[in-house]
Write a protein that holds these residues in place. Structure first.
Motif, PDB file in Angstrom:
ATOM      1  N   GLY A  36      29.339  26.494  52.231  1.00 24.98           N
ATOM      2  CA  GLY A  36      28.315  27.155  53.032  1.00 24.98           C
ATOM      3  C   GLY A  36      28.774  27.245  54.474  1.00 24.98           C
ATOM      4  N   VAL A  37      28.774  28.452  55.038  1.00 21.23           N
ATOM      5  CA  VAL A  37      29.192  28.669  56.426  1.00 21.23           C
ATOM      6  C   VAL A  37      27.952  28.945  57.261  1.00 21.23           C
ATOM      7  N   VAL A  38      27.711  28.117  58.268  1.00 16.34           N
ATOM      8  CA  VAL A  38      26.535  28.279  59.125  1.00 16.34           C
ATOM      9  C   VAL A  38      26.984  28.417  60.572  1.00 16.34           C
ATOM     10  N   GLY A  39      26.122  29.025  61.361  1.00 18.25           N
ATOM     11  CA  GLY A  39      26.409  29.198  62.781  1.00 18.25           C
ATOM     12  C   GLY A  39      25.398  30.147  63.382  1.00 18.25           C
ATOM     13  N   VAL A  87      32.135  40.153  45.668  1.00 17.12           N
ATOM     14  CA  VAL A  87      31.443  40.111  46.960  1.00 17.12           C
ATOM     15  C   VAL A  87      30.010  40.570  46.785  1.00 17.12           C
ATOM     16  N   LEU A  88      29.077  39.772  47.281  1.00 16.42           N
ATOM     17  CA  LEU A  88      27.677  40.172  47.357  1.00 16.42           C
ATOM     18  C   LEU A  88      27.346  40.344  48.832  1.00 16.42           C
ATOM     19  N   PHE A  89      27.152  41.602  49.230  1.00 20.39           N
ATOM     20  CA  PHE A  89      26.904  41.911  50.637  1.00 20.39           C
ATOM     21  C   PHE A  89      25.455  41.604  51.008  1.00 20.39           C
ATOM     22  N   GLN A  90      25.243  41.371  52.305  1.00 21.31           N
ATOM     23  CA  GLN A  90      23.886  41.132  52.784  1.00 21.31           C
ATOM     24  C   GLN A  90      23.021  42.350  52.490  1.00 21.31           C
ATOM     25  N   PRO A 162      35.231  37.283  38.557  1.00 23.95           N
ATOM     26  CA  PRO A 162      35.960  36.789  39.729  1.00 23.95           C
ATOM     27  C   PRO A 162      36.224  35.290  39.687  1.00 23.95           C
ATOM     28  N   GLU A 163      37.339  34.922  40.295  1.00 25.96           N
ATOM     29  CA  GLU A 163      37.652  33.509  40.496  1.00 25.96           C
ATOM     30  C   GLU A 163      36.982  32.977  41.757  1.00 25.96           C
ATOM     31  N   VAL A 164      36.746  33.871  42.718  1.00 33.20           N
ATOM     32  CA  VAL A 164      36.096  33.502  43.983  1.00 33.20           C
ATOM     33  C   VAL A 164      34.958  34.483  44.232  1.00 33.20           C
ATOM     34  N   LEU A 165      33.804  33.956  44.604  1.00 32.49           N
ATOM     35  CA  LEU A 165      32.634  34.772  44.889  1.00 32.49           C
ATOM     36  C   LEU A 165      32.263  34.599  46.359  1.00 32.49           C
ATOM     37  N   PHE A 166      32.219  35.721  47.094  1.00 30.51           N
ATOM     38  CA  PHE A 166      31.844  35.720  48.507  1.00 30.51           C
ATOM     39  C   PHE A 166      30.425  36.270  48.633  1.00 30.51           C
ATOM     40  N   LEU A 167      29.555  35.514  49.294  1.00 29.35           N
ATOM     41  CA  LEU A 167      28.149  35.880  49.420  1.00 29.35           C
ATOM     42  C   LEU A 167      27.756  35.876  50.897  1.00 29.35           C
ATOM     43  N   THR A 196      34.739  29.644  42.387  1.00 29.91           N
ATOM     44  CA  THR A 196      34.644  29.099  43.739  1.00 29.91           C
ATOM     45  C   THR A 196      33.742  30.016  44.558  1.00 29.91           C
ATOM     46  N   VAL A 197      32.952  29.441  45.472  1.00 28.40           N
ATOM     47  CA  VAL A 197      31.986  30.234  46.240  1.00 28.40           C
ATOM     48  C   VAL A 197      32.180  30.007  47.736  1.00 28.40           C
ATOM     49  N   VAL A 198      32.161  31.103  48.477  1.00 24.71           N
ATOM     50  CA  VAL A 198      32.045  31.056  49.939  1.00 24.71           C
ATOM     51  C   VAL A 198      30.797  31.838  50.305  1.00 24.71           C
ATOM     52  N   MET A 199      29.859  31.198  50.962  1.00 21.72           N
ATOM     53  CA  MET A 199      28.633  31.898  51.336  1.00 21.72           C
ATOM     54  C   MET A 199      28.279  31.669  52.800  1.00 21.72           C
ATOM     55  N   VAL A 200      27.962  32.766  53.468  1.00 23.09           N
ATOM     56  CA  VAL A 200      27.368  32.697  54.801  1.00 23.09           C
ATOM     57  C   VAL A 200      25.868  32.565  54.599  1.00 23.09           C
ATOM     58  N   THR A 201      25.271  31.556  55.215  1.00 22.33           N
ATOM     59  CA  THR A 201      23.835  31.338  55.022  1.00 22.33           C
ATOM     60  C   THR A 201      23.249  30.597  56.209  1.00 22.33           C
ATOM     61  N   HIS A 202      21.971  30.820  56.434  1.00 19.92           N
ATOM     62  CA  HIS A 202      21.237  30.022  57.414  1.00 19.92           C
ATOM     63  C   HIS A 202      20.148  29.211  56.713  1.00 19.92           C
ATOM     64  N   ASP A 203      20.127  29.315  55.367  1.00 21.03           N
ATOM     65  CA  ASP A 203      19.042  28.732  54.590  1.00 21.03           C
ATOM     66  C   ASP A 203      19.338  27.271  54.235  1.00 21.03           C
ATOM     67  N   LEU A 204      18.533  26.373  54.742  1.00 21.64           N
ATOM     68  CA  LEU A 204      18.764  24.947  54.531  1.00 21.64           C
ATOM     69  C   LEU A 204      18.577  24.534  53.072  1.00 21.64           C
ATOM     70  N   ASP A 205      17.640  25.178  52.378  1.00 20.97           N
ATOM     71  CA  ASP A 205      17.454  24.872  50.963  1.00 20.97           C
ATOM     72  C   ASP A 205      18.716  25.197  50.172  1.00 20.97           C
ATOM     73  N   THR A 206      19.330  26.336  50.470  1.00 26.36           N
ATOM     74  CA  THR A 206      20.557  26.736  49.784  1.00 26.36           C
ATOM     75  C   THR A 206      21.670  25.749  50.070  1.00 26.36           C
ATOM     76  N   LEU A 207      21.817  25.357  51.321  1.00 27.81           N
ATOM     77  CA  LEU A 207      22.848  24.378  51.682  1.00 27.81           C
ATOM     78  C   LEU A 207      22.652  23.067  50.936  1.00 27.81           C
ATOM     79  N   SER A 208      21.406  22.607  50.901  1.00 28.75           N
ATOM     80  CA  SER A 208      21.109  21.319  50.277  1.00 28.75           C
ATOM     81  C   SER A 208      21.257  21.359  48.759  1.00 28.75           C
TER      82      SER A 208
END
Length: 256
Positions: A36-39, A87-90, A162-167, A196-208
């Motif tokens: 999870g990538v946050v910022g 890739v799942l785009f916003q 896919p081997e890697v999923l970008f969200l 494997t997953v890389v996701m940009v998120t601001h959602d705390l529930d998703t991170l947890s």
């Protein structure tokens, strides 16, 4: 790059003109992990993800994807590597003029190697996998609810196995109930398929609930990279605000 690494970034700097976006970022992501990538808004989270998949070249530094240096790969090889990613785009980014079926089939048709009968079978399999039916395949994107758009976009992202999923912000625009359902679906598919997953998120529930590791971007740098506990313990002001506010304390079950 070790055998277990799916993504590696070494001393990545990113500039757009005079604007410095990333300063000396290094990280590695192992197979099967969920990052999870946050910022803060505008800190370069999506840019970092684009660099990981080879859609954008950093100003300085090296990026490896699925064991190969993107700097050394030609355009054809980069596309072959991207074909092993989803890739799942916003917002879903479905093609508005195509039905759900045709949206999901689009990546397979671009390959020009499969007949329509096999494509139809694969699309129906992916629809079922994300909880959509064959009647939903006939709908146009404008006829879908927010949750259905996300599921259809996820089916399209998964169609190439896919081997890697970008969200990119996978739960944005969803109400809390739909967001929870979508996170549950992602977790189930991850357990079943092992990507494997890389996701940009601001959602705390998703991170947890989902993430095995968390990257915190702030002040152009990677100020924390590790477990959720590492991110919570980070002393950077952005991390303190993000992980120690009242909502965060309620979701994460912690108090200062």
């Amino acid at each position: 790059m070790t055998d277990g690494e799916v993504i590696r970034m070494a001393h990545v700097w990113t500039r757009f003109g005079e604007n410095l976006v990333h300063r000396d970022i290094s990280l590695s992501l192992g197979r099967g992990q969920i990052l999870g990538v946050v910022g803060a808004s505008g800190c370069g989270k999506t840019v970092l993800m684009r660099e990981m998949i080879g859609l954008q070249t950093p100003t300085q530094g090296q990026v490896w994807l699925l064991g190969e240096s993107l700097a050394e790969a030609d355009a054809r090889r980069k596309q072959q590597l991207r074909n092993r990613c989803g890739v799942l785009f916003q917002g879903g980014a479905l093609f508005s003029a195509l039905s759900v079926f045709d949206n999901i089939a689009f990546p397979l048709r671009e390959l020009k190697t499969l007949d329509e009968e096999l494509i139809a079978r694969l699309v129906c399999m992916k629809l079922a996998m994300v909880g959509l039916g064959e009647t939903d395949a006939l709908l146009m994107p404008a006829e879908l609810s927010g949750g259905m758009v996300k599921r259809a976009a996820l089916a399209r992202a998964l169609i190439m196995e896919p081997e890697v999923l970008f969200l990119d912000e996978p739960t944005s625009g969803l109400d809390p109930v739909l967001g929870e359902e979508f996170v549950g679906l992602l977790g189930q598919l991850h357990r079943e398929l092992g990507f494997t997953v890389v996701m940009v998120t601001h959602d705390l529930d998703t991170l947890s609930d989902l993430c095995t590791c968390v990257a915190v971007l702030a002040g152009q740098q990677l100020v924390s990279y590790g477990t959720l506990d590492d991110a919570i313990a980070c002393a950077h002001p952005f991390a303190r605000d993000f992980f120690h506010g009242k909502r965060a304390q309620r979701i994460l079950g912690r108090s200062d």
